[in-house]
Design an enzyme around this catalytic site. Sequence first.
Site, PDB file in Angstrom:
ATOM      1  N   GLU A 190      -1.414   0.092 -10.181  1.00  0.00           N
ATOM      2  CA  GLU A 190      -0.481   1.002  -9.953  1.00  0.00           C
ATOM      3  C   GLU A 190       0.813   0.922 -11.090  1.00  0.00           C
ATOM      4  O   GLU A 190       1.933   1.012 -10.739  1.00  0.00           O
ATOM      5  CB  GLU A 190       0.061   0.979  -8.637  1.00  0.00           C
ATOM      6  CG  GLU A 190      -0.933   1.033  -7.558  1.00  0.00           C
ATOM      7  CD  GLU A 190      -0.700   1.160  -6.252  1.00  0.00           C
ATOM      8  OE1 GLU A 190       0.463   1.083  -5.804  1.00  0.00           O
ATOM      9  OE2 GLU A 190      -1.335   1.378  -5.182  1.00  0.00           O
ATOM     10  N   GLU A 222      -8.470   0.778  -3.829  1.00  0.00           N
ATOM     11  CA  GLU A 222      -7.662   0.412  -2.774  1.00  0.00           C
ATOM     12  C   GLU A 222      -7.783   1.811  -1.867  1.00  0.00           C
ATOM     13  O   GLU A 222      -7.507   2.945  -2.343  1.00  0.00           O
ATOM     14  CB  GLU A 222      -6.206   0.085  -3.209  1.00  0.00           C
ATOM     15  CG  GLU A 222      -6.057  -0.896  -3.715  1.00  0.00           C
ATOM     16  CD  GLU A 222      -4.467  -1.448  -3.889  1.00  0.00           C
ATOM     17  OE1 GLU A 222      -3.559  -1.015  -3.142  1.00  0.00           O
ATOM     18  OE2 GLU A 222      -4.119  -1.975  -4.838  1.00  0.00           O
TER      19      GLU A 222
HETATM   20  O1  AHR Z   1      -2.699  -3.018  -0.326  1.00  0.00           O
HETATM   21  C1  AHR Z   1      -1.086  -3.058  -0.349  1.00  0.00           C
HETATM   22  C2  AHR Z   1      -0.465  -2.490  -1.697  1.00  0.00           C
HETATM   23  O2  AHR Z   1      -0.702  -1.089  -1.795  1.00  0.00           O
HETATM   24  C3  AHR Z   1      -0.884  -3.158  -3.025  1.00  0.00           C
HETATM   25  O3  AHR Z   1      -0.524  -4.311  -3.259  1.00  0.00           O
HETATM   26  C4  AHR Z   1      -0.450  -1.942  -3.939  1.00  0.00           C
HETATM   27  O4  AHR Z   1      -1.419  -1.816  -5.040  1.00  0.00           O
HETATM   28  C5  AHR Z   1      -0.754  -0.726  -2.948  1.00  0.00           C
HETATM   29  O5  AHR Z   1       0.724   0.240  -3.235  1.00  0.00           O
END
Ligand code: AHR
Length: 561
Positions: free
Chosen positions: A231, A365
Amino acid sequence: MAQKLAFRSLRSIQCRILHQSHVRRTFLFASEAGSPLVRSLFASLTLLVVAMAVPVAAAQKIQLSVDVSKPGAKIDRNIFGQFAEHLGHGVYEGIWVGPDSKIPNTRGIRNDVVAALKALKVPDVRWPGGCFADEYHWRKGIGPQRTVTLNPNWGGVLEPNTFGTHELMDFLDQIGAEAYLSVNVGSGTPQEAAEWLEYLTTAQPTTLAKERSANGHPAPYRIAFLGIGNESWDCGGNMTPDYYLSQLKTYSRFVRNFNPAQQDNQQMLKIAVGPGGGESRWIEWTEAVMKAYQSHTWSWDMNGLSMHSYTVVKWPPSYASVGFGETEYAQILKSTLEMNELVAKHSAIMDKYDPKKKVALVVDEWGGWYAPLPGSIPGFLVQQNSLRDAILAALNLNIFAQHADRVRMANIAQMINVLQAMILTDKEKMVLTPTYHVYKMYVPFQDATFVPVTIDAGTYTHDGITLPRIAAIAAKDKAGKLSLAITNVDPNRPAEIEISLAGVNAKSAAGEMLTASKVDSVNTFDAPNTVVPKPVSAKAQDGKLTFKLEPKSVTVILVDQ
Ligand code: AHR
């Protein structure tokens, strides 16, 4: 101070996802807040449809046809990947208890968790973050003396660094998974990352290789995947696409894998930071990275573009993970199905610059993100996992399989004790979640070939939200064995499905169905078997298989030919 930092950092993520989910919420509220005329018309129509459907549904079977003569792409087993961040009790307590713990362990790693994960055939684990990755310095996590640092992103707690590089590789070895390392681009340097990879992978007697050997591993490690940042448009450094691209090129060039076994075949795949949603800033991000990829020279490369998308609906995450009703069930599932459009949108941009689909879309994610459980530390992202999450998982896995030509990897967030977890632990206790059971039931889909399914089951409507009633995928493994996964989204109506299998001489089918009494049924340490799969089977008649799907259920069957 640490608490404050943690809060601020969490807020920045909150704001981003608030922004990210704005479009979704606007859409949702628009449909909820129709005019009185529209609403009453809608209500009458719904009544009419229900009145008409009841006798018809009782008499008619839903037709599902599978055509094995039109195989699609391989469903890469890596779409069943996991994500384990140094966050809350995801790693410490969830995986690592230390060699001196009374909890049975092998070199500090919990035996019960390893056994449970082995049954899932976990293909890969992304580590150490998440936001944590861009503040992680690998040298602090090797050798006999570990440096104690802070984890400002997640609760501001102490980070003992006792679970570091060697412990991760031991854990992966125990569960049989590949390493997906996220290197620190935000606060690290290309040199730091390059030295980490040299430490891990070289077979030559460099000083770093000797240090690895002194730390217990003379042979080079295999690193299958390398994430270049996390990110980077937000917690990973708030970079513009151009700034990130220059980092990507540098890291891609210099962070080398020296493992002799990974030079020709099985090369380490490099994954660039990609979008975090469907809004214009992320369209621009995907455009910029893919455009650069199109004209890349020999000196840098990428094999994957990461995408993050959580099912949140409302920010801060106020949806309860347990103790909710049918409306919240329908809202969350509606929101999760938006994954399909998101994947399609970014795939279309990728197709423009990479028509041969060399670059994978890596959804590294994803999952449901709800309100922290009352009494838990908010920065630890602790939530329960219900039957709704099992259905959410199945719907997303189906979407990834349907886009298997482009989506070749995905990592659910997160493996243990954090967000939509497979496993929950409390000291010596462990419980498997409904999501765990879906992953186990879906094992036959790993590396199987996608086979198209046609089904017209109509819709399920609740509180103005309309969803497809049934979702299904099919696949054929290397031995030609056919598997079907069928989800009945409707929490009230069972569905009788008649399956026609063109090109298959079906004799019978057997598998498992996962359901429970309520949409928010959960497994707890005291009642671990509330949501567990039950066996199902059917004999073919006139080449067709008939199954009755319970309401709100996920079924996976294997066909005997
Ligand atoms: O999964 C939790 C968080 O969500 C991670 O650290 C981040 O990459 C995302 O914003």
